[in-house]
Design an enzyme around this catalytic site. Sequence first.
Site, PDB file in Angstrom:
ATOM      1  N   HIS A 180      15.996 -99.863  40.793  1.00 59.07           N
ATOM      2  CA  HIS A 180      16.472 -98.859  39.836  1.00 59.07           C
ATOM      3  C   HIS A 180      17.542 -99.520  38.978  1.00 59.07           C
ATOM      4  CE1 HIS A 180      19.501 -98.770  42.958  1.00 59.07           C
ATOM      5  NE2 HIS A 180      20.261 -97.909  42.310  1.00 59.07           N
ATOM      6  N   HIS A 229      20.818 -98.982  38.260  1.00 57.81           N
ATOM      7  CA  HIS A 229      22.257 -98.805  38.402  1.00 57.81           C
ATOM      8  C   HIS A 229      22.889-100.187  38.260  1.00 57.81           C
ATOM      9  CE1 HIS A 229      22.471 -94.657  40.578  1.00 57.81           C
ATOM     10  NE2 HIS A 229      22.760 -94.551  39.295  1.00 57.81           N
ATOM     11  N   ASP A 284      25.081-101.942  39.643  1.00 56.50           N
ATOM     12  CA  ASP A 284      25.251-102.880  40.764  1.00 56.50           C
ATOM     13  C   ASP A 284      23.941-103.561  41.155  1.00 56.50           C
ATOM     14  OD1 ASP A 284      24.610-100.212  41.680  1.00 56.50           O
ATOM     15  OD2 ASP A 284      25.020-100.841  43.742  1.00 56.50           O
ATOM     16  N   HIS A 285      22.836-103.195  40.468  1.00 59.47           N
ATOM     17  CA  HIS A 285      21.536-103.788  40.795  1.00 59.47           C
ATOM     18  C   HIS A 285      20.945-104.636  39.674  1.00 59.47           C
ATOM     19  CE1 HIS A 285      20.839-101.529  44.614  1.00 59.47           C
ATOM     20  NE2 HIS A 285      21.833-100.839  44.085  1.00 59.47           N
ATOM     21  N   HIS A 296      16.884 -90.954  44.579  1.00 58.81           N
ATOM     22  CA  HIS A 296      18.217 -91.423  44.209  1.00 58.81           C
ATOM     23  C   HIS A 296      18.588 -90.718  42.902  1.00 58.81           C
ATOM     24  CE1 HIS A 296      21.548 -94.124  44.686  1.00 58.81           C
ATOM     25  NE2 HIS A 296      21.280 -94.866  43.634  1.00 58.81           N
ATOM     26  N   ASP A 341      18.201 -98.161  46.740  1.00 59.10           N
ATOM     27  CA  ASP A 341      19.117 -97.050  47.035  1.00 59.10           C
ATOM     28  C   ASP A 341      18.323 -95.756  47.159  1.00 59.10           C
ATOM     29  OD1 ASP A 341      20.867 -99.060  46.473  1.00 59.10           O
ATOM     30  OD2 ASP A 341      22.056 -97.944  45.005  1.00 59.10           O
TER      31      ASP A 341
HETATM   32 ZN   LIG Z   1      23.475 -99.549  44.653  1.00 55.56          ZN
HETATM   33 ZN   LIG Z   2      22.062 -96.787  42.922  1.00 57.50          ZN
END
Ligand SMILES: [Zn+2]
Ligand SMILES: [Zn+2]
Length: 305
Positions: free
Chosen positions: A60, A62, A64-65, A137, A208
């Site tokens: 996904h 986000h 942090d990914h 998520h 996530d």
């Molecule tokens: Zn994450």
């Molecule tokens: Zn996430």
Amino acid sequence: MLRLVFLGTSGAMPTAARNLSGLSVRHGREHYLVDCGEGTQRQLIRYGAGFDVTAICFTHLHADHYVGAIGFVRTLSMLGRERPLDVYAPVPSLEFLERLLKGGTDPLSFEIRVREVEPGERVRRDGATLVPWATRHRIAPVGWVLAEDPRPGRFHPERAREAGVPEGELWGELQRGRPVTLGDGRVVVPEGIVDPPRRGRLLAVSGDTRPCPATVEAVRGVDLLVHEATFGDAEEARAVETTHSTAREAGRVAREAGVRRLVLTHLSSRYDTDAATLREQAAGEFPGEVVVAHDGMVVELGYPE
Ligand SMILES: [Zn+2]
Ligand SMILES: [Zn+2]
């Protein structure tokens, strides 16, 4: 070879010991990156995982990914990469990733082929099929199953000899599941000489997600499930609120799906140095092998038998 190197095992924020999400999966001629959080390229160097990535599979989008992919493709270009790079991400992501990875500065030395995927779609790769499934998520997420192609069944040389098939090229044909014609015109079929094909290895990475039935369905019987476990029992309410999972919930998914091994990752910074608690809580639900990942952890996935 099916080899995983955990490049980043922290959720949302990095810590001194844990980088943001990134997982290297090397399978035959393919080298996949599942997610590419900030700092992933340095982790690839640090743990010797290699820059020869063939595809990035995002769970996904986000930050942090994905943030690490911006710098990584620039480095690859500086190194003169020519081979195209495939990028898979759940719908909608095409426009965003096109701009993120290709936009702005100098043109890249290689082509980036972004492909949006729908849950259930099958992405053919060398020696395996990648299958995204719908997880739960805040923004459109998928998990990824890597399903290795079936392997030929075991070959029994003594039975081939009994059937009068001379050793050599014809044995290879039988092994590949094809009937062969002997010098005297007789046709010998592989059945009885070669066992039925054996299933390939199965790997699943959740990304996530809240625990969900779709995951149980998608990862049923896999050899290894990498499931997020952002929180412990004490933060169950927080897991619901932020649409993440607790270690116990991950353990429950693993048990219900009958997976062989479970690796927990994407830990909240408060568990940075207390992985044992998460392990115990997951093990309370799942009777199989449970491990909490740490940065640099290597897992080799052998054949089921
Ligand atoms: Zn994450
Ligand atoms: Zn996430």
